[in-house]
Design a protein around this motif. Structure first.
Motif, PDB file in Angstrom:
ATOM      1  N   ARG A  61       0.974  -1.239  -0.041  1.00 26.35           N
ATOM      2  CA  ARG A  61       0.077   0.151   0.219  1.00 26.35           C
ATOM      3  C   ARG A  61       1.079   1.234  -0.038  1.00 26.35           C
ATOM      4  O   ARG A  61       1.906   1.351   0.556  1.00 26.35           O
ATOM      5  CB  ARG A  61      -0.835   0.236   1.155  1.00 26.35           C
ATOM      6  CG  ARG A  61      -1.799   1.039   1.425  1.00 26.35           C
ATOM      7  CD  ARG A  61      -2.240   1.504   2.752  1.00 26.35           C
ATOM      8  NE  ARG A  61      -2.817   3.015   2.712  1.00 26.35           N
ATOM      9  CZ  ARG A  61      -3.249   3.506   3.686  1.00 26.35           C
ATOM     10  NH1 ARG A  61      -3.056   2.969   4.995  1.00 26.35           N
ATOM     11  NH2 ARG A  61      -3.844   4.700   3.673  1.00 26.35           N
ATOM     12  N   TYR A  62       0.411   2.429  -0.558  1.00 24.23           N
ATOM     13  CA  TYR A  62       1.168   3.614  -0.830  1.00 24.23           C
ATOM     14  C   TYR A  62       0.280   4.658  -0.743  1.00 24.23           C
ATOM     15  O   TYR A  62      -0.969   4.447  -1.125  1.00 24.23           O
ATOM     16  CB  TYR A  62       2.023   3.604  -1.852  1.00 24.23           C
ATOM     17  CG  TYR A  62       1.370   3.708  -3.310  1.00 24.23           C
ATOM     18  CD1 TYR A  62       1.117   4.889  -3.853  1.00 24.23           C
ATOM     19  CD2 TYR A  62       1.303   2.533  -3.977  1.00 24.23           C
ATOM     20  CE1 TYR A  62       0.340   5.192  -4.889  1.00 24.23           C
ATOM     21  CE2 TYR A  62       0.673   2.531  -5.432  1.00 24.23           C
ATOM     22  CZ  TYR A  62       0.170   3.960  -5.771  1.00 24.23           C
ATOM     23  OH  TYR A  62      -0.333   3.744  -6.996  1.00 24.23           O
ATOM     24  N   VAL A  63       0.790   5.862  -0.235  1.00 28.79           N
ATOM     25  CA  VAL A  63       0.053   7.201  -0.270  1.00 28.79           C
ATOM     26  C   VAL A  63       1.107   7.848  -1.226  1.00 28.79           C
ATOM     27  O   VAL A  63       2.142   8.052  -0.859  1.00 28.79           O
ATOM     28  CB  VAL A  63      -0.062   7.565   1.081  1.00 28.79           C
ATOM     29  CG1 VAL A  63      -0.664   9.246   1.060  1.00 28.79           C
ATOM     30  CG2 VAL A  63      -0.775   6.986   1.914  1.00 28.79           C
ATOM     31  N   ALA A  64       0.521   8.470  -2.384  1.00 27.18           N
ATOM     32  CA  ALA A  64       1.173   9.514  -3.156  1.00 27.18           C
ATOM     33  C   ALA A  64       0.752  10.870  -2.693  1.00 27.18           C
ATOM     34  O   ALA A  64      -0.532  11.209  -2.841  1.00 27.18           O
ATOM     35  CB  ALA A  64       0.680   9.147  -4.592  1.00 27.18           C
ATOM     36  N   ASP A  65       1.835  11.715  -2.398  1.00 25.68           N
ATOM     37  CA  ASP A  65       1.533  12.946  -2.000  1.00 25.68           C
ATOM     38  C   ASP A  65       2.031  13.834  -3.236  1.00 25.68           C
ATOM     39  O   ASP A  65       3.277  14.167  -3.472  1.00 25.68           O
ATOM     40  CB  ASP A  65       2.274  13.259  -0.914  1.00 25.68           C
ATOM     41  CG  ASP A  65       2.084  14.595  -0.081  1.00 25.68           C
ATOM     42  OD1 ASP A  65       1.167  15.371  -0.884  1.00 25.68           O
ATOM     43  OD2 ASP A  65       2.424  14.849   0.972  1.00 25.68           O
ATOM     44  N   GLY A  66       1.045  14.733  -3.682  1.00 25.75           N
ATOM     45  CA  GLY A  66       1.629  15.526  -4.760  1.00 25.75           C
ATOM     46  C   GLY A  66       2.376  16.721  -4.603  1.00 25.75           C
ATOM     47  O   GLY A  66       2.384  17.452  -3.282  1.00 25.75           O
ATOM     48  N   ASP A  67       3.455  17.050  -5.320  1.00 27.11           N
ATOM     49  CA  ASP A  67       4.424  17.847  -4.884  1.00 27.11           C
ATOM     50  C   ASP A  67       4.538  19.080  -6.292  1.00 27.11           C
ATOM     51  O   ASP A  67       5.493  19.419  -6.534  1.00 27.11           O
ATOM     52  CB  ASP A  67       5.907  17.167  -4.980  1.00 27.11           C
ATOM     53  CG  ASP A  67       6.843  17.896  -4.309  1.00 27.11           C
ATOM     54  OD1 ASP A  67       6.368  19.089  -3.516  1.00 27.11           O
ATOM     55  OD2 ASP A  67       7.879  17.713  -4.291  1.00 27.11           O
ATOM     56  N   GLY A  68       3.303  19.308  -6.865  1.00 22.38           N
ATOM     57  CA  GLY A  68       3.377  20.099  -7.799  1.00 22.38           C
ATOM     58  C   GLY A  68       3.220  19.771  -9.298  1.00 22.38           C
ATOM     59  O   GLY A  68       3.328  18.410  -9.479  1.00 22.38           O
ATOM     60  N   PRO A  69       2.630  20.612 -10.171  1.00 21.48           N
ATOM     61  CA  PRO A  69       2.579  21.829 -10.190  1.00 21.48           C
ATOM     62  C   PRO A  69       1.053  22.106  -9.100  1.00 21.48           C
ATOM     63  O   PRO A  69       0.403  21.273  -9.156  1.00 21.48           O
ATOM     64  CB  PRO A  69       2.369  22.376 -11.397  1.00 21.48           C
ATOM     65  CG  PRO A  69       2.162  21.216 -12.389  1.00 21.48           C
ATOM     66  CD  PRO A  69       2.575  20.077 -11.440  1.00 21.48           C
ATOM     67  N   LYS A  70       1.023  23.264  -8.804  1.00 22.61           N
ATOM     68  CA  LYS A  70      -0.145  23.544  -7.838  1.00 22.61           C
ATOM     69  C   LYS A  70      -1.361  23.498  -8.693  1.00 22.61           C
ATOM     70  O   LYS A  70      -2.371  23.301  -8.030  1.00 22.61           O
ATOM     71  CB  LYS A  70       0.092  25.187  -7.229  1.00 22.61           C
ATOM     72  CG  LYS A  70       0.143  26.287  -8.297  1.00 22.61           C
ATOM     73  CD  LYS A  70       0.245  27.625  -7.622  1.00 22.61           C
ATOM     74  CE  LYS A  70       0.334  28.868  -8.184  1.00 22.61           C
ATOM     75  NZ  LYS A  70       0.590  30.016  -7.602  1.00 22.61           N
ATOM     76  N   GLU A  71      -1.460  23.655 -10.217  1.00 23.58           N
ATOM     77  CA  GLU A  71      -2.727  23.818 -10.809  1.00 23.58           C
ATOM     78  C   GLU A  71      -3.083  22.437 -10.890  1.00 23.58           C
ATOM     79  O   GLU A  71      -4.297  22.022 -11.188  1.00 23.58           O
ATOM     80  CB  GLU A  71      -2.244  24.338 -12.111  1.00 23.58           C
ATOM     81  CG  GLU A  71      -1.888  25.633 -12.017  1.00 23.58           C
ATOM     82  CD  GLU A  71      -0.576  26.080 -11.958  1.00 23.58           C
ATOM     83  OE1 GLU A  71       0.149  24.872 -11.998  1.00 23.58           O
ATOM     84  OE2 GLU A  71      -0.107  27.254 -11.891  1.00 23.58           O
ATOM     85  N   VAL A  72      -2.200  21.369 -10.492  1.00 27.47           N
ATOM     86  CA  VAL A  72      -2.657  19.943 -10.861  1.00 27.47           C
ATOM     87  C   VAL A  72      -2.786  19.155  -9.522  1.00 27.47           C
ATOM     88  O   VAL A  72      -4.079  18.775  -9.109  1.00 27.47           O
ATOM     89  CB  VAL A  72      -1.857  19.283 -11.494  1.00 27.47           C
ATOM     90  CG1 VAL A  72      -2.177  17.850 -11.622  1.00 27.47           C
ATOM     91  CG2 VAL A  72      -1.731  19.832 -12.919  1.00 27.47           C
TER      92      VAL A  72
END
Length: 458
Positions: free
Chosen positions: A414-425
């Motif tokens: 299991r994983y958690v994907a944490d967004g690191d940009g761009p801020k619009e996405v």
């Protein structure tokens, strides 16, 4: 034979000859009444049928959700998410404790009260006593599990509603499909629950009035949970009796990951049958003519622990042969494929939120390039140092879109994907829609990597 033994045996024989034979059904009803008459069992039943509904309803109305738990981030979106959050908690903590309090005490209580000889005289059969007690404890455990499932689902549906659920690969499950899979997930965890209950029966028989018999299922579950956090070979991970507490996650991917789930269920049932058979054989050999002999002693190591260790080795060997995977099961190709698939599904969801032109996964042609430890270490295995760059294409747009994710990938896939940009996405947890602010599905998302070897088509 001692005088005590002779008198006890004579009393049992005379009781058996002078009174009608007590059937298993009658003994079962008697043992069931004994269990449900205990105040702690009544409290457990009441708690399992009420507390989950109150918990799910209360959390669903909070502004902050338990996003660190599986499906917790979707508790505002659908009532079914709350039931899955309760299921995850139950597999780790609630069900092991419930089996300890019920099955782990069903035989030991007679030792504490000193009522074995009265029960033997009344029933006249070790076999019928064991069957009645085992069935009564099983009935109570099933009642507790049913309460957890029904209460958590009812609390979520009443407070949030019957809405679609986002799966672990980002695709949207219809309400009817979600309902069926949630129910199936609760059914699947019965296998490891039965395994823990059988271990509880074994501990109650072998250790008698010792408190270790009561705690044995919870200790075994804790040991299995700690083992699942270690980088064990996949075959050994699947051979542990509690793996179905985790593998139900595969029901919420597309396609469904059935192989690890079926293996986890089969292993749990094998453990349940073996531990129950051991408890039965040891109960038949128990010397009830000695009031001081409550079953505990040095033989506990050889009569209970050693056979279970042999069983673990045997299941490990069988799983290793059936699924030849001795590594972690987590490779870069699997991670990249899982992240790309989930992103493509969630991108389409975000597109619908923002009223943009519809796009298909085939048009997006999403791909992911992932590295672990900046490429310095082996590109496999769990860790919180996975970094993925996702790329996609929009029809009529020449520029390739990219987004960065930091992954915290655990040993169970299991994983958690944490967004690191761009801020619009993916750089902000809300998106501005025509109906107001809504959770951004691309900001953070859960995923699941198939630990077993991928099929040729995968």
């Amino acid at each position: 034979m001692t005088a005590t033994a002779t008198s006890t045996g004579t009393a049992a024989e005379s009781g058996a000859a002078g009174t009608p034979r007590v059937s298993v059904a009658r003994g079962y009803r008697f043992e069931l009444v004994k269990l449900v008459s205990q105040w702690r069992i009544r409290l457990l039943v009441l708690a399992c049928w009420i507390v989950p509904a109150l918990f799910v309803a209360a959390v669903s109305r909070q502004s902050t959700l338990p996003s660190d738990t599986l499906f917790g981030r979707w508790m505002h979106a659908t009532g079914w998410a709350g039931s899955l959050v309760v299921l995850g908690f139950s597999g780790s903590w609630a069900l092991p404790l419930l089996t300890s309090l019920v099955a782990g005490d069903v035989f030991a209580s007679e030792d504490r009260l000193g009522t074995w000889r009265h029960l033997l005289v009344a029933v006249g059969s070790h076999r019928r006593i064991f069957a009645a007690k085992a069935l009564a404890s099983l009935t109570v455990i099933l009642l507790l599990v049913a309460g957890l499932a029904a209460s958590s689902a009812a609390g979520g549906l009443v407070s949030v509603g019957n809405h679609p659920l986002v799966g672990l690969d980002g695709h949207l499950l219809s309400p009817s499909d979600t309902a069926g899979k949630v129910l199936l997930a609760w059914v699947c965890v019965l296998a490891p629950t039965l395994a823990l209950a059988a271990i509880g029966l074994l501990g109650s028989v072998v250790l008698g009035r010792s408190p270790m018999g009561l705690l044995l299922p919870a200790l075994v579950a804790l040991a299995v949970q700690l083992a699942q956090m270690l980088p064990l070979p996949v075959a050994l991970r699947l051979a542990l009796p509690g793996y179905a507490f985790i593998s139900w996650n595969g029901l919420f991917t597309g396609p469904v990951q059935t192989e690890p789930l079926l293996i986890g269920i089969a292993v749990g049932l094998v453990w349940a049958v073996t531990a129950t058979a051991l408890a039965y054989l040891l109960f038949l050999r128990r010397d009830f003519t000695q009031p001081t002999d409550d079953g505990s002693g040095r033989r506990a190591l050889t009569t209970a622990l050693l056979p279970l260790a042999v069983l673990l080795a045997a299941t490990f060997g069988a799983v290793a042969v059936a699924t030849p995977s001795t590594g972690s099961g987590i490779t870069r190709d699997k991670v990249q494929r899982s992240v790309a698939t989930a992103f493509a599904h969630l991108y389409r969801m975000q597109t619908g939120q923002l009223n943009r032109p519809a796009v298909t996964e085939a048009q997006l042609r999403t791909s992911a390039a992932c590295t672990k430890s900046d490429g310095q270490d082996a590109q496999e295995g769990p860790g919180n140092d996975w970094r993925c760059v996702v790329s996609w294409h929009l029809p009529g747009v020449q520029v390739t879109g990219t987004a960065i994710y930091q992954l915290d990938l655990t040993a169970d896939g299991r994983y958690v994907a944490d967004g690191d940009g761009p801020k619009e996405v993916n750089g902000y947890f809300l998106v501005h829609t025509s109906e107001g602010d809504a959770p951004n599905p691309l900001w953070q998302f859960d995923g699941n990597v198939e630990l077993l070897r991928s099929s040729p088509k995968g």
